[in-house]
Write a protein that holds these residues in place. Structure first.
Motif, mmCIF file in Angstrom:
data_model
loop_
_atom_site.group_PDB
_atom_site.id
_atom_site.type_symbol
_atom_site.label_atom_id
_atom_site.label_comp_id
_atom_site.label_asym_id
_atom_site.label_seq_id
_atom_site.Cartn_x
_atom_site.Cartn_y
_atom_site.Cartn_z
ATOM 1 N N ARG A 182 -2.734 8.155 -2.048
ATOM 2 C CA ARG A 182 -3.558 8.436 -0.871
ATOM 3 C C ARG A 182 -3.848 7.116 -0.152
ATOM 4 O O ARG A 182 -3.942 6.058 -0.794
ATOM 5 C CB ARG A 182 -4.900 9.088 -1.260
ATOM 6 C CG ARG A 182 -4.771 10.461 -1.879
ATOM 7 C CD ARG A 182 -6.106 10.944 -2.429
ATOM 8 N NE ARG A 182 -7.055 11.296 -1.367
ATOM 9 C CZ ARG A 182 -8.338 11.598 -1.603
ATOM 10 N NH1 ARG A 182 -8.827 11.558 -2.840
ATOM 11 N NH2 ARG A 182 -9.123 11.937 -0.603
ATOM 12 N N VAL A 183 -4.009 7.199 1.157
ATOM 13 C CA VAL A 183 -4.350 6.026 1.962
ATOM 14 C C VAL A 183 -5.525 6.389 2.855
ATOM 15 O O VAL A 183 -5.529 7.446 3.497
ATOM 16 C CB VAL A 183 -3.159 5.565 2.832
ATOM 17 C CG1 VAL A 183 -3.566 4.384 3.714
ATOM 18 C CG2 VAL A 183 -1.971 5.177 1.959
ATOM 19 N N PHE A 184 -6.544 5.522 2.862
ATOM 20 C CA PHE A 184 -7.660 5.655 3.794
ATOM 21 C C PHE A 184 -7.479 4.599 4.884
ATOM 22 O O PHE A 184 -7.414 3.407 4.575
ATOM 23 C CB PHE A 184 -9.003 5.400 3.101
ATOM 24 C CG PHE A 184 -9.413 6.423 2.087
ATOM 25 C CD1 PHE A 184 -8.723 7.616 1.931
ATOM 26 C CD2 PHE A 184 -10.507 6.186 1.258
ATOM 27 C CE1 PHE A 184 -9.106 8.552 0.980
ATOM 28 C CE2 PHE A 184 -10.900 7.115 0.319
ATOM 29 C CZ PHE A 184 -10.208 8.308 0.166
ATOM 30 N N TYR A 185 -7.411 5.048 6.141
ATOM 31 C CA TYR A 185 -7.461 4.093 7.253
ATOM 32 C C TYR A 185 -8.879 4.111 7.796
ATOM 33 O O TYR A 185 -9.376 5.149 8.238
ATOM 34 C CB TYR A 185 -6.476 4.465 8.364
ATOM 35 C CG TYR A 185 -6.681 3.611 9.599
ATOM 36 C CD1 TYR A 185 -6.319 2.270 9.595
ATOM 37 C CD2 TYR A 185 -7.271 4.122 10.744
ATOM 38 C CE1 TYR A 185 -6.535 1.463 10.698
ATOM 39 C CE2 TYR A 185 -7.496 3.330 11.864
ATOM 40 C CZ TYR A 185 -7.125 2.002 11.826
ATOM 41 O OH TYR A 185 -7.355 1.202 12.924
ATOM 42 N N ALA A 242 0.833 -1.208 0.000
ATOM 43 C CA ALA A 242 0.000 0.000 0.000
ATOM 44 C C ALA A 242 0.868 1.258 0.000
ATOM 45 O O ALA A 242 0.582 2.234 -0.711
ATOM 46 C CB ALA A 242 -0.925 -0.012 1.216
ATOM 47 N N LYS A 243 1.918 1.226 0.791
ATOM 48 C CA LYS A 243 2.803 2.388 0.874
ATOM 49 C C LYS A 243 3.496 2.656 -0.451
ATOM 50 O O LYS A 243 3.714 3.814 -0.841
ATOM 51 C CB LYS A 243 3.836 2.147 1.974
ATOM 52 C CG LYS A 243 4.761 3.321 2.232
ATOM 53 C CD LYS A 243 5.701 3.016 3.388
ATOM 54 C CE LYS A 243 6.642 4.182 3.657
ATOM 55 N NZ LYS A 243 7.568 3.898 4.786
ATOM 56 N N THR A 263 -1.310 11.011 2.753
ATOM 57 C CA THR A 263 -0.340 10.384 1.867
ATOM 58 C C THR A 263 0.215 9.137 2.554
ATOM 59 O O THR A 263 0.099 8.991 3.775
ATOM 60 C CB THR A 263 0.818 11.344 1.564
ATOM 61 O OG1 THR A 263 1.532 11.609 2.784
ATOM 62 C CG2 THR A 263 0.300 12.661 0.979
ATOM 63 N N PRO A 264 0.826 8.238 1.797
ATOM 64 C CA PRO A 264 1.438 7.070 2.437
ATOM 65 C C PRO A 264 2.452 7.456 3.512
ATOM 66 O O PRO A 264 2.525 6.809 4.558
ATOM 67 C CB PRO A 264 2.117 6.343 1.266
ATOM 68 C CG PRO A 264 1.312 6.726 0.072
ATOM 69 C CD PRO A 264 0.895 8.152 0.315
ATOM 70 N N GLU A 265 3.222 8.517 3.255
ATOM 71 C CA GLU A 265 4.206 8.947 4.245
ATOM 72 C C GLU A 265 3.528 9.391 5.532
ATOM 73 O O GLU A 265 3.983 9.067 6.645
ATOM 74 C CB GLU A 265 5.059 10.093 3.670
ATOM 75 C CG GLU A 265 5.989 9.687 2.541
ATOM 76 C CD GLU A 265 5.256 9.461 1.216
ATOM 77 O OE1 GLU A 265 4.093 9.939 1.082
ATOM 78 O OE2 GLU A 265 5.823 8.791 0.328
#
Length: 367
Positions: A205-208, A199-200, A219-221
């Motif tokens: 973009r990342v949704f938790y 995923a990273k 962002t992944p970071e």
């Protein structure tokens, strides 16, 4: 663009989506992560109307897919989905599986469907399997065929629901490689995954997801290196958490020690680290509790499966009291000897403003 407004999905015994509002821009590659049952797959299924939302609205390119009378099949022609299970037709060859939808839904000629299918099979590295049947393929090969079948419709949006979760670990890499290449095509993608490194690497973009919605996004970071919220931090660092509350000088010390030991055993904490976790709790509470007539202490132990290290955090009420400055020099010395690092902070904005962090490394004691 996909726009989601106050989306809710409720089942008789659970509500995985309480209130979700977000915009997904053209070309976004979004990884959706979170604990089991947090609504990740439900979100994808609501977007393409495989699940009917309880409330809220979903727009795809300004077409409300949740509106009565919406031609959802027309919308789905530009929105492909890849499932955990490959859903290939066992009685048709690989190339026939890929050709079906373009011919039936788009009116593409048989020759054009065949040519496109073979091109896609070369893209996923399986042109030599064109005339095989699905039961002659490995799991990784089936999933690559399922991706090629989705691409045959030339969708603008691709939704993937844990595309590698049903695979043998040795086959995960080959499917991830295909998805990684796919993210470079400019298509909008949402991928539910439990593979954090993957995923990273692929997302912008990342949704938790947690507590009925998108608990944190970035962002992944931001999500993987500097999460802002507690549940996100615990999830991405694979932390197991135990919380204990002490509100009396006559608290059940033996019961709490048994609870800690059971928790350590359940999470496969090594014997040496378990001993230090127990001793740190014992020494810290013996130093701390006598300081109060009526203690109000919250003790939280976090165990990292990645680093195989633990950390106790003691939050307590009262005036500013740094436990490491206690007059009990022997107790403080023992505590420091078992800890890798001890940090104290005072946050007057918190209900329990005294905060003591005691890190316990994976190596044997430090005393």
């Amino acid at each position: 663009m996909i726009r989601i407004e106050h989306l809710k999905k409720q089942y008789p015994n659970v509500t995985p989506l309480e209130d979700v509002s977000v915009e997904i821009h053209d070309g976004d590659v979004i990884s959706v992560i979170g604990p089991s049952g947090s609504g990740k797959s439900t979100l994808l299924r609501c977007i393409n109307r495989l699940e009917k939302p309880t409330a809220g609205r979903v727009f795809v390119d300004d077409i409300e897919v949740t509106a009565p009378g919406c031609d959802i099949n027309k919308v789905r022609r530009k929105m492909g989905m890849v499932f955990q299970s490959f859903n290939l037709f066992g009685h048709k060859t690989v190339i026939e599986n890929i050709m079906m939808a373009p011919m039936d839904l788009l009116g593409v000629s048989k020759q054009e469907a065949y040519d496109t299918g073979m091109k896609l099979l070369r893209t996923v590295g399986l042109a030599e399997k064109a005339f095989n049947y699905p039961d002659e393929l490995s799991g990784g090969q089936k999933q690559r065929i399922a991706i090629a079948r989705t691409l045959a419709m030339d969708p603008d949006v691709i939704l993937m629901d844990e595309p590698t979760s049903a695979l043998d670990p040795t086959m995960v890499g080959e499917v991830q490689a295909v998805i990684r290449d796919l993210t470079k095509t400019g298509k909008t993608m949402m991928i539910v995954t439990h593979e954090m490194n993957f995923a990273k690497a692929i997302s912008n973009r990342v949704f938790y997801m947690d507590e009925g919605g998108i608990y944190e996004e970035g962002t992944p970071e931001q999500i993987f290196e500097k999460p802002k919220r507690e549940n996100t931090r615990r999830f991405v660092h694979r932390l197991q958490v135990l919380e204990l509350n002490i509100e009396s000088r006559d608290y059940d010390f033996i019961g709490m020690m048994n609870e800690i030991e059971t928790w350590c055993t359940k999470n496969q904490v090594t014997i040496g680290l378990k001993k230090r976790v127990l001793l740190v709790f014992e020494e810290a509470t013996q130093l701390l509790i006598p300081m109060f007539r009526v203690p109000h202490v919250k003790a939280v132990c976090e165990y990292s499966q990645q680093s195989e290290a633990a950390k106790w955090t003691f939050r307590y009420a009262g005036t500013q009291i740094d436990l490491t400055q206690s007059d009990d020099e022997l107790g403080v010395t023992i505590l420091k000897g078992m800890a890798e690092q001890i940090d104290y902070e005072w946050d007057n904005s918190e209900e329990l403003p005294n905060i003591l962090h005691i890190s316990i490394g994976s190596q044997e004691g430090y005393i």
